[in-house]
Design a protein around this motif. Structure first.
Motif, PDB file in Angstrom:
ATOM      1  N   SER A 157      11.928   9.699   9.949  1.00 27.34           N
ATOM      2  CA  SER A 157      12.787   9.145   8.902  1.00 27.34           C
ATOM      3  C   SER A 157      12.097   9.075   7.542  1.00 27.34           C
ATOM      4  O   SER A 157      12.755   8.857   6.522  1.00 27.34           O
ATOM      5  CB  SER A 157      13.253   7.734   9.290  1.00 27.34           C
ATOM      6  N   HIS A 158      10.778   9.271   7.546  1.00 28.55           N
ATOM      7  CA  HIS A 158      10.013   9.149   6.298  1.00 28.55           C
ATOM      8  C   HIS A 158       9.196  10.401   6.002  1.00 28.55           C
ATOM      9  O   HIS A 158       8.396  10.409   5.066  1.00 28.55           O
ATOM     10  CB  HIS A 158       9.075   7.945   6.388  1.00 28.55           C
ATOM     11  N   ALA A 159       9.397  11.442   6.772  1.00 26.66           N
ATOM     12  CA  ALA A 159       8.565  12.644   6.657  1.00 26.66           C
ATOM     13  C   ALA A 159       8.715  13.346   5.315  1.00 26.66           C
ATOM     14  O   ALA A 159       7.840  14.124   4.917  1.00 26.66           O
ATOM     15  CB  ALA A 159       8.901  13.613   7.784  1.00 26.66           C
ATOM     16  N   ASP A 160       9.806  13.053   4.605  1.00 24.84           N
ATOM     17  CA  ASP A 160      10.027  13.727   3.329  1.00 24.84           C
ATOM     18  C   ASP A 160       9.123  13.204   2.223  1.00 24.84           C
ATOM     19  O   ASP A 160       8.909  13.884   1.210  1.00 24.84           O
ATOM     20  CB  ASP A 160      11.494  13.583   2.898  1.00 24.84           C
ATOM     21  N   HIS A 161       8.545  12.003   2.392  1.00 20.39           N
ATOM     22  CA  HIS A 161       7.722  11.435   1.322  1.00 20.39           C
ATOM     23  C   HIS A 161       6.309  11.048   1.779  1.00 20.39           C
ATOM     24  O   HIS A 161       5.549  10.479   1.003  1.00 20.39           O
ATOM     25  CB  HIS A 161       8.405  10.200   0.710  1.00 20.39           C
ATOM     26  N   ILE A 162       5.954  11.359   3.035  1.00 24.43           N
ATOM     27  CA  ILE A 162       4.618  11.021   3.538  1.00 24.43           C
ATOM     28  C   ILE A 162       3.892  12.274   3.995  1.00 24.43           C
ATOM     29  O   ILE A 162       4.430  13.067   4.772  1.00 24.43           O
ATOM     30  CB  ILE A 162       4.688  10.028   4.721  1.00 24.43           C
ATOM     31  N   GLN A 163       2.672  12.442   3.501  1.00 26.01           N
ATOM     32  CA  GLN A 163       1.816  13.500   4.032  1.00 26.01           C
ATOM     33  C   GLN A 163       0.959  12.907   5.147  1.00 26.01           C
ATOM     34  O   GLN A 163       0.259  11.913   4.950  1.00 26.01           O
ATOM     35  CB  GLN A 163       0.890  14.079   2.962  1.00 26.01           C
ATOM     36  N   LEU A 164       1.028  13.512   6.316  1.00 26.55           N
ATOM     37  CA  LEU A 164       0.217  13.082   7.445  1.00 26.55           C
ATOM     38  C   LEU A 164      -1.124  13.792   7.388  1.00 26.55           C
ATOM     39  O   LEU A 164      -1.192  15.007   7.250  1.00 26.55           O
ATOM     40  CB  LEU A 164       0.913  13.423   8.763  1.00 26.55           C
ATOM     41  N   ARG A 165      -2.200  13.017   7.501  1.00 22.79           N
ATOM     42  CA  ARG A 165      -3.545  13.581   7.581  1.00 22.79           C
ATOM     43  C   ARG A 165      -4.145  13.234   8.933  1.00 22.79           C
ATOM     44  O   ARG A 165      -3.982  12.114   9.421  1.00 22.79           O
ATOM     45  CB  ARG A 165      -4.435  13.051   6.448  1.00 22.79           C
ATOM     46  N   THR A 166      -4.831  14.191   9.518  1.00 19.67           N
ATOM     47  CA  THR A 166      -5.483  13.943  10.799  1.00 19.67           C
ATOM     48  C   THR A 166      -6.618  14.932  10.976  1.00 19.67           C
ATOM     49  O   THR A 166      -6.753  15.896  10.205  1.00 19.67           O
ATOM     50  CB  THR A 166      -4.476  14.046  11.962  1.00 19.67           C
ATOM     51  N   VAL A 167      -7.451  14.687  11.987  1.00 24.66           N
ATOM     52  CA  VAL A 167      -8.586  15.566  12.265  1.00 24.66           C
ATOM     53  C   VAL A 167      -8.589  15.885  13.749  1.00 24.66           C
ATOM     54  O   VAL A 167      -8.253  15.034  14.578  1.00 24.66           O
ATOM     55  CB  VAL A 167      -9.916  14.908  11.832  1.00 24.66           C
TER      56      VAL A 167
ATOM     57  N   PRO B  24       6.717  -1.348   8.961  1.00 22.61           N
ATOM     58  CA  PRO B  24       7.440  -1.872   7.797  1.00 22.61           C
ATOM     59  C   PRO B  24       6.990  -1.289   6.464  1.00 22.61           C
ATOM     60  O   PRO B  24       7.730  -1.341   5.475  1.00 22.61           O
ATOM     61  CB  PRO B  24       7.146  -3.383   7.856  1.00 22.61           C
ATOM     62  N   HIS B  25       5.775  -0.720   6.417  1.00 20.75           N
ATOM     63  CA  HIS B  25       5.243  -0.157   5.177  1.00 20.75           C
ATOM     64  C   HIS B  25       5.655   1.304   4.970  1.00 20.75           C
ATOM     65  O   HIS B  25       5.420   1.863   3.897  1.00 20.75           O
ATOM     66  CB  HIS B  25       3.718  -0.248   5.169  1.00 20.75           C
ATOM     67  N   MET B  26       6.232   1.916   5.985  1.00 22.67           N
ATOM     68  CA  MET B  26       6.533   3.345   5.930  1.00 22.67           C
ATOM     69  C   MET B  26       7.386   3.765   4.735  1.00 22.67           C
ATOM     70  O   MET B  26       7.130   4.814   4.138  1.00 22.67           O
ATOM     71  CB  MET B  26       7.189   3.787   7.245  1.00 22.67           C
ATOM     72  N   PRO B  27       8.390   3.008   4.330  1.00 20.62           N
ATOM     73  CA  PRO B  27       9.223   3.448   3.197  1.00 20.62           C
ATOM     74  C   PRO B  27       8.447   3.644   1.898  1.00 20.62           C
ATOM     75  O   PRO B  27       8.887   4.404   1.028  1.00 20.62           O
ATOM     76  CB  PRO B  27      10.249   2.319   3.061  1.00 20.62           C
ATOM     77  N   ARG B  28       7.285   2.966   1.749  1.00 18.78           N
ATOM     78  CA  ARG B  28       6.539   3.045   0.492  1.00 18.78           C
ATOM     79  C   ARG B  28       5.362   4.016   0.555  1.00 18.78           C
ATOM     80  O   ARG B  28       4.767   4.325  -0.478  1.00 18.78           O
ATOM     81  CB  ARG B  28       6.009   1.651   0.120  1.00 18.78           C
ATOM     82  N   LEU B  29       5.012   4.459   1.740  1.00 22.32           N
ATOM     83  CA  LEU B  29       3.824   5.295   1.874  1.00 22.32           C
ATOM     84  C   LEU B  29       4.035   6.705   1.338  1.00 22.32           C
ATOM     85  O   LEU B  29       5.129   7.265   1.425  1.00 22.32           O
ATOM     86  CB  LEU B  29       3.391   5.386   3.339  1.00 22.32           C
ATOM     87  N   ILE B  30       2.946   7.252   0.801  1.00 18.70           N
ATOM     88  CA  ILE B  30       2.930   8.669   0.429  1.00 18.70           C
ATOM     89  C   ILE B  30       1.898   9.432   1.264  1.00 18.70           C
ATOM     90  O   ILE B  30       1.897  10.659   1.285  1.00 18.70           O
ATOM     91  CB  ILE B  30       2.638   8.882  -1.073  1.00 18.70           C
ATOM     92  N   GLU B  31       1.017   8.688   1.949  1.00 18.66           N
ATOM     93  CA  GLU B  31      -0.014   9.328   2.769  1.00 18.66           C
ATOM     94  C   GLU B  31      -0.377   8.422   3.938  1.00 18.66           C
ATOM     95  O   GLU B  31      -0.534   7.210   3.783  1.00 18.66           O
ATOM     96  CB  GLU B  31      -1.251   9.607   1.923  1.00 18.66           C
ATOM     97  N   LEU B  32      -0.525   9.030   5.115  1.00 21.30           N
ATOM     98  CA  LEU B  32      -0.914   8.301   6.319  1.00 21.30           C
ATOM     99  C   LEU B  32      -1.950   9.117   7.066  1.00 21.30           C
ATOM    100  O   LEU B  32      -1.708  10.280   7.397  1.00 21.30           O
ATOM    101  CB  LEU B  32       0.298   8.055   7.221  1.00 21.30           C
TER     102      LEU B  32
ATOM    103  N   PRO C 208       0.826  -1.219   0.000  1.00 18.88           N
ATOM    104  CA  PRO C 208       0.000   0.000   0.000  1.00 18.88           C
ATOM    105  C   PRO C 208       0.855   1.261   0.000  1.00 18.88           C
ATOM    106  O   PRO C 208       1.960   1.262   0.536  1.00 18.88           O
ATOM    107  CB  PRO C 208      -0.787  -0.113   1.304  1.00 18.88           C
ATOM    108  N   ILE C 209       0.316   2.306  -0.619  1.00 16.80           N
ATOM    109  CA  ILE C 209       1.000   3.590  -0.571  1.00 16.80           C
ATOM    110  C   ILE C 209       0.222   4.592   0.286  1.00 16.80           C
ATOM    111  O   ILE C 209       0.727   5.661   0.612  1.00 16.80           O
ATOM    112  CB  ILE C 209       1.223   4.180  -1.979  1.00 16.80           C
ATOM    113  N   ARG C 210      -1.000   4.227   0.634  1.00 16.33           N
ATOM    114  CA  ARG C 210      -1.816   5.045   1.532  1.00 16.33           C
ATOM    115  C   ARG C 210      -2.387   4.141   2.619  1.00 16.33           C
ATOM    116  O   ARG C 210      -2.894   3.070   2.324  1.00 16.33           O
ATOM    117  CB  ARG C 210      -2.958   5.744   0.791  1.00 16.33           C
ATOM    118  N   MET C 211      -2.329   4.607   3.854  1.00 15.75           N
ATOM    119  CA  MET C 211      -2.864   3.820   4.962  1.00 15.75           C
ATOM    120  C   MET C 211      -3.629   4.728   5.927  1.00 15.75           C
ATOM    121  O   MET C 211      -3.316   5.915   6.048  1.00 15.75           O
ATOM    122  CB  MET C 211      -1.749   3.079   5.710  1.00 15.75           C
ATOM    123  N   GLU C 212      -4.621   4.140   6.589  1.00 17.19           N
ATOM    124  CA  GLU C 212      -5.417   4.858   7.580  1.00 17.19           C
ATOM    125  C   GLU C 212      -5.411   4.074   8.876  1.00 17.19           C
ATOM    126  O   GLU C 212      -5.623   2.858   8.879  1.00 17.19           O
ATOM    127  CB  GLU C 212      -6.854   5.039   7.095  1.00 17.19           C
ATOM    128  N   MET C 213      -5.188   4.761   9.969  1.00 15.33           N
ATOM    129  CA  MET C 213      -5.168   4.143  11.287  1.00 15.33           C
ATOM    130  C   MET C 213      -6.134   4.882  12.206  1.00 15.33           C
ATOM    131  O   MET C 213      -6.037   6.107  12.370  1.00 15.33           O
ATOM    132  CB  MET C 213      -3.760   4.186  11.883  1.00 15.33           C
TER     133      MET C 213
END
Length: 267
Positions: free
Chosen positions: A85-95, A52-60, A1-6
């Motif tokens: 370590s992955h902040a350069d390629h992941i956009q964090l979304r939250t509410v 383990p999926h963090m290196p491939r994610l673009i959105e969390l 996955p490149i996008r994940m929701e928690m």
């Protein structure tokens, strides 16, 4: 996955606390007021499986029926994920409900280089905010969000995301003006729905929801908000049509208790 929701634990919210009660209720439309499954907090364990999926994610996305910034929960999760370590390629979304955005929390938030934060206010006045959110924090929340907006960078996005019903539809124009005042990137508008989720003993909210008998009010105020937004330069995203094409179930509105507003603990 490149996008994940928690989703964080549904018990984790400062409005109403972990066990809402009549004396300390959750927000009017929140399922936490009613019977729901109180799952154990396994957020850090879940985060360890996401890591383990963090290196491939673009959105969390980290959120759910919870307040991510309460007790620094979101930052604890990000620590387990080694997000830095992955902040350069992941956009964090939250509410967020906005009450927990203290100076210390805002400082931590702004260290995240790419985020999209949805702030849910659901009101355009203090009185309506107290009816829906059960606390007296409308002005404080606006101040907190404005602080984030003054200091954020281009890749840090703040959106007001309000759900609209009969209790606040008349304040849509005020919501547009508030968005301009706070300096957010956009104002998102959605339609309030009944949070039944299949649980029993859920008070019926259909009496304040969009339906054929009141659709003209929703359309009228939505159009006024659009006009005001064009006039003062606010970007609006409408996530659901402000018109009713089919009737809601034939259910009657039960009595809803609105206790006096109480000060909210910001931490």
């Amino acid at each position: 996955p490149i996008r994940m929701e928690m989703c964080l634990p549904s018990t984790h919210c400062n409005i109403g606390g972990e066990t809402p009660s009549d004396d300390n209720p959750a927000c009017l439309m929140c399922v936490r007021n009613f019977k729901f499954h109180r799952a154990p907090d396994r957020s850090l364990e879940i985060a360890s499986h996401i890591k383990p999926h963090m290196p491939r994610l673009i959105e969390l996305f980290i959120g759910g029926v919870a307040e991510p910034f309460w007790k620094d929960k979101i930052f604890s999760v990000l620590s387990v994920l080694d997000f830095k370590s992955h902040a350069d390629h992941i956009q964090l979304r939250t509410v967020t409900n906005g009450t927990t955005l203290t100076q210390q929390t805002i400082n931590k938030l702004l260290e995240i280089p790419r985020f999209h934060m949805y702030a849910s206010i659901d009101a355009g006045s203090s009185d309506t905010f107290r009816k829906l959110r059960r606390i007296d924090a409308y002005d404080k929340i606006k101040s907190n969000i404005a602080e984030v907006c003054r200091r954020k960078s281009q890749n840090q996005v703040v959106e007001i995301h309000n759900t609209i019903n009969l209790l606040n539809v008349h304040e849509l124009v005020n919501m547009v003006r508030d968005a301009k005042e706070m300096g957010v990137n956009s104002l998102g508008l959605n339609i309030t729905h009944n949070p039944g989720f299949g649980y029993q003993n859920i008070p019926d909210l259909n009496g304040i929801l969009l339906n054929p008998s009141n659709a003209h009010l929703f359309e009228e105020w939505h159009n006024k908000a659009i006009d005001e937004a064009k006039k003062i330069g606010v970007h609006i995203t409408t996530y659901k049509k402000f018109s009713s094409e089919k009737p809601e179930p034939e259910l009657k509105l039960v009595s809803i208790s609105l206790p006096a507003a109480k000060p909210v603990r910001m931490l």
